[in-house]
Design an enzyme around this catalytic site. Structure first.
Site, PDB file in Angstrom:
ATOM      1  N   THR A  48      56.715 -28.233  54.423  1.00 42.44           N
ATOM      2  CA  THR A  48      57.847 -28.314  53.505  1.00 42.44           C
ATOM      3  C   THR A  48      58.031 -29.768  53.074  1.00 42.44           C
ATOM      4  O   THR A  48      57.761 -30.690  53.837  1.00 42.44           O
ATOM      5  CB  THR A  48      59.151 -27.795  54.153  1.00 42.44           C
ATOM      6  N   GLY A  49      58.467 -29.952  51.838  1.00 42.36           N
ATOM      7  CA  GLY A  49      58.646 -31.311  51.333  1.00 42.36           C
ATOM      8  C   GLY A  49      57.339 -32.072  51.252  1.00 42.36           C
ATOM      9  O   GLY A  49      57.261 -33.247  51.624  1.00 42.36           O
ATOM     10  N   ALA A  50      56.296 -31.418  50.746  1.00 41.03           N
ATOM     11  CA  ALA A  50      54.955 -32.011  50.756  1.00 41.03           C
ATOM     12  C   ALA A  50      54.595 -32.739  49.473  1.00 41.03           C
ATOM     13  O   ALA A  50      53.451 -33.169  49.309  1.00 41.03           O
ATOM     14  CB  ALA A  50      53.917 -30.921  51.026  1.00 41.03           C
ATOM     15  N   GLY A  53      55.825 -38.801  50.154  1.00 40.91           N
ATOM     16  CA  GLY A  53      56.009 -39.402  51.469  1.00 40.91           C
ATOM     17  C   GLY A  53      55.103 -38.882  52.556  1.00 40.91           C
ATOM     18  O   GLY A  53      53.933 -38.569  52.350  1.00 40.91           O
ATOM     19  N   GLY A 164      57.586 -14.202  63.284  1.00 47.16           N
ATOM     20  CA  GLY A 164      56.707 -13.073  63.590  1.00 47.16           C
ATOM     21  C   GLY A 164      55.265 -13.369  63.229  1.00 47.16           C
ATOM     22  O   GLY A 164      54.337 -13.064  63.998  1.00 47.16           O
ATOM     23  N   TYR A 207      73.702 -37.405  57.979  1.00 51.78           N
ATOM     24  CA  TYR A 207      72.255 -37.471  58.155  1.00 51.78           C
ATOM     25  C   TYR A 207      71.897 -37.483  59.644  1.00 51.78           C
ATOM     26  O   TYR A 207      71.022 -36.723  60.094  1.00 51.78           O
ATOM     27  CB  TYR A 207      71.701 -38.721  57.472  1.00 51.78           C
TER      28      TYR A 207
END
Length: 331
Positions: A48-50, A53, A164, A207
């Protein structure tokens, strides 16, 4: 007189910058590295968030090792360009982009449904997407505070929905990107996770709380999955020069940490090393529920995140807040 004061201030700032630059050189020099040469052919990894950064650099490494890499990103146009760059630099033809906004529970459920329909296996789930947070309290359409929704609740739901498939693909791994910033959290009010209490919201505190929740979630999930063939660990990537600080609001996140990252931070490639180590290394294949820094098991920044009772309460509260349904439970 004013010229003299200005000169002194300039000299002090230059001295601080020089000190930070030297510190940064040493800091980067001592940065841990993933040394494994393990292949990932036949493996499927979600990051995720690829699109930027450390997430981008982790995805690049996984692609280079032969994995099918699924970039789960909010901005599809940006992510598609990054995917093309990764394929060009690695020779991989197995980098795909799927839409995911972790601040939206509907988006998380839609993404997970597509993964479950299209993918036969999932070997590694990297929960990396995150934001520094806005200067004012912002609620999502799910009535969740934006920082907590993006950094914790969305990933909590995603891990549950894909659990799963992870269990069916075992041995498999979940890698949670947290931060040493959790160390500043002294208390965690389960009844106020979304900062509803008047005056309780502050950007940096939100944060830090989300990062503490990342570790508590990791430890609780690891305990629930003991002997299942799925291992779960969290990490601090260190101070890294990425977009997260540039996009954040508030004095600490937007300015102080951003300046510090420019002068002394790791590169995104260096910051991604502990993610890679936890996702790929044979040495971490059976380690479960630990917190890593610089590719090594590290001490957490505060005892609060080691409170198993608090971790259970956070889990239960998170289930309620994301509306986890009976058919979405795989533990």
């Amino acid at each position: 007189m004013f010229g003299t004061i200005a000169g002194v201030v300039a000299a002090v700032l230059l001295a601080i910058a020089a000190i930070l630059a030297v510190f940064g050189w040493v800091y980067r020099l001592r940065s841990g590295r993933a040394t494994t040469a393990a292949s990932l052919k036949g493996k499927t990894i979600i990051v995720t968030g690829a699109s930027a950064g450390i997430g981008k650099e982790a995805a690049r490494d996984f692609a280079r090792r032969g994995a099918r890499v699924i970039m789960a990103c909010r901005n599809l146009q940006k992510a598609s360009k990054v995917a093309s760059d990764i394929e060009a630099s690695t020779g991989s033809k197995s980098v795909v982009v799927r839409e995911l906004d972790t601040s939206s529970l509907a988006s998380v459920r839609s993404f997970a449904a597509r993964i479950l329909a299209e993918e036969r296996r999932l070997d590694v789930l990297v929960l990396n997407a995150g934001i520094g947070g806005p200067s004012e309290r912002v609620l999502t359409s799910d009535n969740l505070e934006l920082t907590m929704a993006t950094n914790h609740f969305g990933h909590f739901l995603l891990a549950n929905l894909l659990l799963g498939l992870l269990k069916d693909s075992q041995p498999s791994r979940v890698v949670v990107v947290a931060s040493m910033a959790h160390g500043s959290v002294k208390t965690l009010d389960i009844e106020n996770l979304n900062f509803k209490r008047k005056g309780s919201f502050k950007t940096f505190e939100a944060y830090c709380q989300s990062k503490a929740c990342n570790i508590l979630f990791t430890r609780q999930l690891a305990a629930m999955l003991k002997d299942s063939g799925v291992v779960v660990n969290s990490l601090c990537p260190g101070l890294v020069l990425t977009e997260i600080f540039e996009k954040a609001d508030g004095l600490v996140l937007k300015y102080l940490l951003n300046i510090g990252a420019h002068l002394a931070g790791k590169t995104p490639e260096q910051g991604a090393q502990t993610i890679i180590h936890l996702a790929v290394s044979e040495d971490t294949a059976t380690i479960n529920g630990e917190f890593f820094d610089n590719c090594k098991v590290a001490k957490v920044g505060c005892d609060l995140v080691l409170d198993d009772g608090l971790g259970k309460k956070l889990w239960e509260a998170s289930e309620t807040l994301v509306g986890l349904q009976p058919e979405e439970r795989h533990y």
